[in-house]
Scaffold this active site. Structure first.
Site, PDB file in Angstrom:
ATOM      1  N   ASP A  74     -39.837 -24.024   5.009  1.00 50.62           N
ATOM      2  CA  ASP A  74     -38.832 -22.941   4.868  1.00 50.62           C
ATOM      3  C   ASP A  74     -39.043 -22.208   3.391  1.00 50.62           C
ATOM      4  O   ASP A  74     -39.191 -23.267   2.370  1.00 50.62           O
ATOM      5  CB  ASP A  74     -37.411 -22.870   5.073  1.00 50.62           C
ATOM      6  CG  ASP A  74     -37.230 -23.335   6.662  1.00 50.62           C
ATOM      7  OD1 ASP A  74     -37.754 -22.712   7.504  1.00 50.62           O
ATOM      8  OD2 ASP A  74     -36.432 -24.119   6.717  1.00 50.62           O
ATOM      9  N   PRO A 130     -39.668 -26.605  -2.961  1.00 47.91           N
ATOM     10  CA  PRO A 130     -41.103 -26.819  -3.383  1.00 47.91           C
ATOM     11  C   PRO A 130     -41.867 -25.927  -2.136  1.00 47.91           C
ATOM     12  O   PRO A 130     -43.205 -25.569  -2.918  1.00 47.91           O
ATOM     13  CB  PRO A 130     -41.357 -28.434  -3.043  1.00 47.91           C
ATOM     14  CG  PRO A 130     -39.948 -28.863  -2.953  1.00 47.91           C
ATOM     15  CD  PRO A 130     -39.067 -27.739  -2.641  1.00 47.91           C
ATOM     16  N   GLN A 148     -38.901 -36.123  -0.566  1.00 43.41           N
ATOM     17  CA  GLN A 148     -37.598 -35.764   0.367  1.00 43.41           C
ATOM     18  C   GLN A 148     -37.242 -36.764   1.316  1.00 43.41           C
ATOM     19  O   GLN A 148     -37.884 -38.031   1.202  1.00 43.41           O
ATOM     20  CB  GLN A 148     -38.319 -34.644   1.413  1.00 43.41           C
ATOM     21  CG  GLN A 148     -39.566 -35.117   2.057  1.00 43.41           C
ATOM     22  CD  GLN A 148     -40.507 -34.081   2.310  1.00 43.41           C
ATOM     23  OE1 GLN A 148     -40.253 -33.055   2.430  1.00 43.41           O
ATOM     24  NE2 GLN A 148     -41.691 -34.404   2.480  1.00 43.41           N
ATOM     25  N   ASP A 192     -47.285 -33.682  10.090  1.00 38.69           N
ATOM     26  CA  ASP A 192     -46.938 -34.233  11.474  1.00 38.69           C
ATOM     27  C   ASP A 192     -48.168 -34.298  12.377  1.00 38.69           C
ATOM     28  O   ASP A 192     -48.495 -35.049  13.326  1.00 38.69           O
ATOM     29  CB  ASP A 192     -45.870 -33.547  12.251  1.00 38.69           C
ATOM     30  CG  ASP A 192     -46.055 -32.078  12.307  1.00 38.69           C
ATOM     31  OD1 ASP A 192     -47.019 -31.808  13.129  1.00 38.69           O
ATOM     32  OD2 ASP A 192     -45.241 -31.638  11.598  1.00 38.69           O
ATOM     33  N   GLU A 201     -51.755 -32.306   2.354  1.00 34.92           N
ATOM     34  CA  GLU A 201     -50.384 -32.707   2.486  1.00 34.92           C
ATOM     35  C   GLU A 201     -49.774 -33.258   1.544  1.00 34.92           C
ATOM     36  O   GLU A 201     -50.504 -34.302   0.902  1.00 34.92           O
ATOM     37  CB  GLU A 201     -50.070 -33.437   3.965  1.00 34.92           C
ATOM     38  CG  GLU A 201     -48.889 -34.165   3.993  1.00 34.92           C
ATOM     39  CD  GLU A 201     -47.532 -33.346   4.175  1.00 34.92           C
ATOM     40  OE1 GLU A 201     -47.561 -32.313   5.100  1.00 34.92           O
ATOM     41  OE2 GLU A 201     -46.677 -33.257   3.241  1.00 34.92           O
ATOM     42  N   ASP A 226     -48.902 -24.469   7.212  1.00 34.80           N
ATOM     43  CA  ASP A 226     -48.067 -24.938   7.936  1.00 34.80           C
ATOM     44  C   ASP A 226     -46.562 -25.575   7.217  1.00 34.80           C
ATOM     45  O   ASP A 226     -46.470 -26.648   7.242  1.00 34.80           O
ATOM     46  CB  ASP A 226     -48.721 -26.031   9.037  1.00 34.80           C
ATOM     47  CG  ASP A 226     -47.586 -26.490   9.988  1.00 34.80           C
ATOM     48  OD1 ASP A 226     -46.271 -25.985  10.124  1.00 34.80           O
ATOM     49  OD2 ASP A 226     -48.017 -27.380  10.768  1.00 34.80           O
ATOM     50  N   HIS A 233     -47.073 -24.949  17.173  1.00 35.18           N
ATOM     51  CA  HIS A 233     -48.600 -25.336  16.831  1.00 35.18           C
ATOM     52  C   HIS A 233     -49.479 -24.411  17.554  1.00 35.18           C
ATOM     53  O   HIS A 233     -50.554 -23.832  16.725  1.00 35.18           O
ATOM     54  CB  HIS A 233     -48.674 -26.700  16.777  1.00 35.18           C
ATOM     55  CG  HIS A 233     -47.785 -27.493  16.187  1.00 35.18           C
ATOM     56  ND1 HIS A 233     -46.997 -28.490  16.577  1.00 35.18           N
ATOM     57  CD2 HIS A 233     -47.841 -27.663  14.763  1.00 35.18           C
ATOM     58  CE1 HIS A 233     -46.588 -29.155  15.450  1.00 35.18           C
ATOM     59  NE2 HIS A 233     -46.730 -28.530  14.511  1.00 35.18           N
ATOM     60  N   ASP A 266     -50.793 -31.305  -3.765  1.00 29.41           N
ATOM     61  CA  ASP A 266     -50.137 -30.263  -3.672  1.00 29.41           C
ATOM     62  C   ASP A 266     -50.882 -29.065  -3.145  1.00 29.41           C
ATOM     63  O   ASP A 266     -51.914 -28.689  -3.792  1.00 29.41           O
ATOM     64  CB  ASP A 266     -49.642 -29.723  -5.193  1.00 29.41           C
ATOM     65  CG  ASP A 266     -48.684 -28.526  -5.161  1.00 29.41           C
ATOM     66  OD1 ASP A 266     -49.466 -27.511  -4.914  1.00 29.41           O
ATOM     67  OD2 ASP A 266     -47.706 -28.535  -5.506  1.00 29.41           O
ATOM     68  N   GLY A 267     -50.239 -28.210  -2.111  1.00 32.54           N
ATOM     69  CA  GLY A 267     -51.482 -27.407  -1.370  1.00 32.54           C
ATOM     70  C   GLY A 267     -51.572 -26.125  -2.202  1.00 32.54           C
ATOM     71  O   GLY A 267     -52.864 -25.548  -2.223  1.00 32.54           O
TER      72      GLY A 267
HETATM   73  N1  SPD Z   1     -37.314 -24.103   9.639  1.00 31.48           N
HETATM   74  C1  SPD Z   1     -38.163 -25.040   9.738  1.00 31.48           C
HETATM   75  C2  SPD Z   1     -39.629 -24.326   9.542  1.00 31.48           C
HETATM   76  C3  SPD Z   1     -40.813 -25.399   9.697  1.00 31.48           C
HETATM   77  C4  SPD Z   1     -42.101 -24.966   9.775  1.00 31.48           C
HETATM   78  N2  SPD Z   1     -43.105 -25.963   9.616  1.00 31.48           N
HETATM   79  C5  SPD Z   1     -42.835 -27.166  10.518  1.00 31.48           C
HETATM   80  C6  SPD Z   1     -43.756 -28.066  10.352  1.00 31.48           C
HETATM   81  C7  SPD Z   1     -44.707 -28.238  11.888  1.00 31.48           C
HETATM   82  N3  SPD Z   1     -45.624 -28.802  11.877  1.00 31.48           N
END
Ligand code: SPD
Length: 294
Positions: free
Chosen positions: A172, A176, A45, A99, A119, A169, A75, A150-151
């Site tokens: 959308d 993937p 990405q 993040d 991640e 986490d 979070h 890959d989770g």
């Molecule tokens: N529309 C964005 C949704 C993202 C959800 N995860 C974001 C990662 C933050 N740790």
């Protein structure tokens, strides 16, 4: 008497200094922005980190993921309703969340002995470690292991009944990340959880992603006795109002009142948003969603 100049005419902002997310060609959301801190194209990405009105802001393929001034809303609500209500929280798995905001919240609890962060994209972690310093993620905590994989595959292939809590986490549910909202993935999570364990996932906007939200909660309910959404603000995501869903097989659990008080006190001392009142209120469901979900 002199006339005040119109406030709308002061300091007009040049459009070039806006960071904008266009969401599904239906909405757009913009933040006034300054210095570009990072831009790269990884194997997976485009990764962008830019200073905006909400501090250092991470975008993946143009979608806003986190921003240092408001990330706590997201979070804290993904982590604490699950961790204050699960009987044992020694071993926690986090899928996505490169993040680091989610693991930061998990590591607040001394009872947590081991956190595995899975991640997909190592470049997201490297860029966030370098540029999202104000998020104060304790990357060097001995209890944290970061795995680049890959989770969905990670969850599919490991031992049964291994984790007390799994936190998803992801981005959308398109491209993937869509697999992280699928029935097969939830079946795998259930197998990897201990019998009284908890799965919590971000479940999109109950307003502008209403159909996705309903589908995801119903899919979780195919595998868990209970899947209860919590609601809260998230100013940088489409619609500004977000949901997270907590799934468990503990049928007798009074989700609004039955939290671990010692952990709640610790969360209240360290969180900016979450507390016992937010916890109780966040489970309140609007009538139109209650009619759909019961
Ligand atoms: N529309 C964005 C949704 C993202 C959800 N995860 C974001 C990662 C933050 N740790």
């Amino acid at each position: 008497m002199s006339k005040e100049p119109s406030t709308t005419q002061r300091n007009p902002i040049p459009l070039a200094n806006w960071t904008e997310e266009k969401f599904e060609d239906r909405f757009s959301f913009g933040l006034r922005s300054g210095e570009l801190l990072h831009r790269s194209q990884s194997e997976y990405q485009e990764i962008t980190i830019v200073n905006t009105e909400f501090g250092e802001t991470l975008l993946l393929d143009g979608a806003m993921m986190t921003a240092s001034a408001v990330e706590h809303y997201y979070h804290e609500m993904l982590v604490h309703p699950a961790l204050t209500t699960t009987p044992c929280i020694k071993k926690v798995l986090v899928i996505g969340g490169g993040d680091g905001g989610t693991v930061r919240e998990v590591l607040r609890y001394p009872e947590v002995e081991q956190v595995t962060l899975v991640e997909l994209d190592c470049e997201v972690v490297f860029a966030c470690r370098k540029h999202l310093r104000s998020m104060a993620v304790p990357w060097d905590d001995d209890r944290l292991a970061v795995v680049y994989a890959d989770g969905a595959e990670f969850v599919r292939n490991g031992a049964t009944s291994e984790y007390d809590v799994i936190l998803v986490d992801g981005a959308d549910p398109v491209g993937p990340a869509a697999v992280l909202f699928s029935s097969g993935f939830y079946a795998d999570c259930k197998r990897r959880l201990k019998p009284f364990g908890t799965l919590a996932s971000q479940t999109e906007s109950p307003i502008v992603m209403r159909e996705d939200f309903l589908r995801i909660v119903r899919t979780m309910r195919e595998h868990f006795g209970r899947a209860l959404p919590v609601f809260g603000p998230m100013p940088i995501y489409p619609g500004g109002s977000w949901s997270w869903t907590i799934a468990t097989d503990r049928e007798q659990w009074d989700h609004t009142m039955d939290f671990n008080n010692r952990r709640m006190v610790l969360a209240e001392q360290t969180c900016k948003y979450y507390n016992r009142y937010i916890h109780r209120a966040a489970f309140a469901m609007p009538n139109d969603l209650m009619r759909e979900l019961g």
